[in-house]
Motif scaffolding. Structure first.
Motif, mmCIF file in Angstrom:
data_model
loop_
_atom_site.group_PDB
_atom_site.id
_atom_site.type_symbol
_atom_site.label_atom_id
_atom_site.label_comp_id
_atom_site.label_asym_id
_atom_site.label_seq_id
_atom_site.Cartn_x
_atom_site.Cartn_y
_atom_site.Cartn_z
ATOM 1 N N ARG A 13 -18.128 24.373 -29.097
ATOM 2 C CA ARG A 13 -16.966 24.550 -28.213
ATOM 3 C C ARG A 13 -17.350 24.282 -26.764
ATOM 4 O O ARG A 13 -16.609 23.640 -26.024
ATOM 5 C CB ARG A 13 -16.379 25.944 -28.395
ATOM 6 N N MET A 16 -17.838 20.531 -26.262
ATOM 7 C CA MET A 16 -16.545 19.845 -26.180
ATOM 8 C C MET A 16 -15.926 20.044 -24.803
ATOM 9 O O MET A 16 -15.437 19.098 -24.191
ATOM 10 C CB MET A 16 -15.586 20.369 -27.264
ATOM 11 N N LEU A 23 -10.255 17.658 -29.188
ATOM 12 C CA LEU A 23 -10.604 17.761 -30.597
ATOM 13 C C LEU A 23 -9.854 16.742 -31.453
ATOM 14 O O LEU A 23 -10.440 16.108 -32.324
ATOM 15 C CB LEU A 23 -10.345 19.185 -31.101
ATOM 16 N N LYS A 27 -11.475 13.585 -33.581
ATOM 17 C CA LYS A 27 -11.216 13.425 -35.019
ATOM 18 C C LYS A 27 -10.731 12.015 -35.349
ATOM 19 O O LYS A 27 -11.159 11.419 -36.335
ATOM 20 C CB LYS A 27 -10.191 14.460 -35.482
ATOM 21 N N THR A 39 -17.500 13.359 -37.135
ATOM 22 C CA THR A 39 -16.442 13.941 -36.319
ATOM 23 C C THR A 39 -15.439 14.731 -37.152
ATOM 24 O O THR A 39 -14.904 15.728 -36.691
ATOM 25 C CB THR A 39 -15.709 12.855 -35.515
ATOM 26 N N TRP A 43 -14.473 18.600 -36.576
ATOM 27 C CA TRP A 43 -13.087 19.054 -36.477
ATOM 28 C C TRP A 43 -12.825 20.202 -37.447
ATOM 29 O O TRP A 43 -12.279 21.231 -37.055
ATOM 30 C CB TRP A 43 -12.138 17.879 -36.759
ATOM 31 N N LEU A 46 -14.771 23.381 -36.296
ATOM 32 C CA LEU A 46 -14.177 24.023 -35.126
ATOM 33 C C LEU A 46 -12.840 24.689 -35.457
ATOM 34 O O LEU A 46 -12.461 25.670 -34.824
ATOM 35 C CB LEU A 46 -14.009 23.023 -33.983
ATOM 36 N N LYS A 47 -12.146 24.163 -36.430
ATOM 37 C CA LYS A 47 -10.899 24.789 -36.881
ATOM 38 C C LYS A 47 -11.183 25.945 -37.847
ATOM 39 O O LYS A 47 -10.266 26.589 -38.336
ATOM 40 C CB LYS A 47 -10.001 23.756 -37.584
#
Length: 79
Positions: A13, A16, A23, A27, A39, A43, A46-47
């Motif tokens: 995070r 980024m 994000l 992706k 990537t 994604w 991170l989700k």
């Protein structure tokens, strides 16, 4: 989620944010990263929809400049 995955999530995070990466753009490939993992995996991670394999974890640990050791334990006793 393991403690190392929580740390990697925080580091990703920050990466980024520090690199002004969106994000969704990462992706879809509109923005490139130097990350050693895919990537789409970034994604999903991170989700918080997936976990990382040990290989992906070690690649990110090294990418962020950390070193790692494996500790094997049984019933909270280090072997």
């Amino acid at each position: 989620m393991t403690p190392i995955e929580k740390k990697l999530l925080k580091l990703l995070r920050e990466y980024m944010q520090d690199n002004n990466l969106n994000l969704e753009h990462v992706k879809t490939g509109k923005q490139k990263t130097d990350l050693p993992i895919g990537t789409r995996t970034v994604w999903m991670f991170l989700k918080e929809k997936t976990t990382l394999s040990l290989n992906q974890q070690t690649e990110l640990i090294e990418f962020f400049g950390y070193s790692w050791d494996i500790e094997i334990s049984k019933n909270n006793e280090t072997v």
